[in-house]
Design an enzyme around this catalytic site. Structure first.
Site: not given
Ligand code: COA
Length: 381
Positions: A234, A80, A305, A112
């Protein structure tokens, strides 16, 4: 019926890595958010003379060195991170590897999921003529905007697989579960070098697709959950596999636990997201780190996705017993980037209209030499 599946599997990655502790320092985030919250330690990052072609060719070279070219008449390249709207990236690989003219080459795209689509197409080709073997390459560079929530979930890597009759590693079973749905969780417009992602939506779309694909598998005489010994998902980040396992367990009313996920996350924690290659890096990680898997059944969940997903199963074959961890050395050999060097490389753009020669950085067997007359040039080192 002839058994068909993955005869051999090889991974490759980039020259550089970025430690997520270094990124956390820059973003001012607690490093545990990345290490524990996302389940990621590092991410691979390409040098200026690396791309999906050089990684894919590197993985395929090792595979063909071990297995030869006999019967290979098809090369399917799943990605991709496409480099051209018309020409398949696999055509560059075809030349770099010196493959004969009598090989068809095509590119497959659906986020993916593309690697799995390529494998299923390959299985069909081998079923028609069991003397043929198909080279499948899944290669990607996951890149999100700087300072975005997706930034710590970048990564890069390639998986090359030989799909063949009487496979040495994993027989792919005929039943599979499918689930497709038009959803705007992640996409990359033609004029953008980074993906647009709605992270929250991507997580819920992934989990809905997982239960949807499982139900379809169950409706097509797939195995019961108790007959699956290891689940590999994945992994855009390895915590996602834990979320998936919890959701599947909830859906089926069983406690699937987390322990079985550890071996399949060892490579991915350090590679970062490798999109089409991510699931197969997980498969390699399981096969390379678990010793008693022969005869056991793997459940593989592939999500792309957009979205298309598939739940497939495979039975581990005796050849898997002689696999050892070959990939950790490649991960260890990567050269760490400082935050400034990383941000500089991330911002780099290569307009196709400008001739450019790339600096010699990579130590891989192949390099992207630059652009000449709007065409990409590659060379063997
Ligand atoms: N210590 C331990 N864990 C912590 C923490 C800390 N200090 N601070 C945050 N966390 C945890 C959160 O509780 C969360 O856990 P959970 O998902 O089990 O609830 C995790 O870390 C991620 O935190 P969050 O605030 O949800 O992250 P974010 O909003 O900054 O972004 C994604 C997370 C995945 C949405 C982002 O990285 C993203 O958009 N990635 C690309 C898309 C992707 O990979 N999608 C997946 C499906 S294809």
């Amino acid at each position: 019926m002839t058994a068909i599946g993955i005869h051999d599997l090889e991974l490759a990655t980039t020259h550089h890595l970025l430690d997520l502790g270094v990124l956390a320092e820059r973003t001012g985030v607690d490093p545990d958010k990345y290490r524990l919250g996302l389940g990621q330690d590092e991410m691979s990052f390409p040098a200026p003379d690396e791309d999906i072609v050089t990684m894919g060719a590197t993985a395929a070279l090792a595979l063909l060195d071990r297995n030869g070219m006999e019967g290979v008449r098809t090369l399917l390249f799943a990605t991709e991170s496409g480099l051209d709207h018309s020409k398949a990236a696999g055509v560059f690989v075809h030349k770099l590897l010196g493959l004969p003219a009598q090989v068809r080459v095509a590119e497959i795209k659906q986020a993916c999921y593309g690697g799995t689509a390529a494998i299923q197409a390959a299985v069909g080709i081998v079923q028609r003529n069991p003397r043929e073997r198909v080279l499948v390459i899944a290669s990607d560079i996951a890149r999100y905007t700087l300072d975005s929530p997706g930034e710590p979930t970048q990564g890069a890597g390639a998986a090359a697989m030989l799909i063949a009759a009487d496979p040495a590693l994993v027989e792919i079973e005929p039943a599979s579960g499918l689930f497709s749905d038009d959803v705007d969780d992640f996409w990359r417009p033609n004029d953008s070098t980074t993906a647009i992602v709605d992270g929250r939506l991507s997580i819920s779309a992934y989990l809905d697709a997982l239960t949807g694909a499982w139900d379809d598998l169950a409706g097509h005489d797939g195995p019961a959950i108790g007959d699956i010994d290891r689940l590999v998902y994945h992994q855009p980040y390895t915590k996602m596999a834990r979320k998936a396992q919890a959701r599947l367990g909830e859906h089926l009313g069983v406690d699937l636990g987390d322990d079985g996920l550890v071996p399949g996350a060892i490579y991915n924690r350090r590679l970062g997201n490798a999109y089409t290659a991510s699931l197969y890096a997980g498969v390699a990680s399981v096969l390379d780190h678990e010793s008693d898997l022969v005869g056991k059944r793997l459940g593989l969940f592939s999500y792309g996705s957009g979205s298309v997903s598939e739940f497939l199963t495979g039975v581990v074959q005796p050849g898997a017993a002689s696999r050892t961890d070959r990939f950790t050395a490649a991960l260890d050999a990567r050269v760490p980037l400082t935050i400034d060097a990383y941000r500089g490389l991330h911002a780099r753009e290569l307009p196709s209209a400008q001739d450019v020669e790339t600096p010699r950085v990579t130590e891989a067997p192949f390099r992207f030499a630059g652009i000449q007359g709007s065409a990409r040039r590659y060379e063997r080192r």
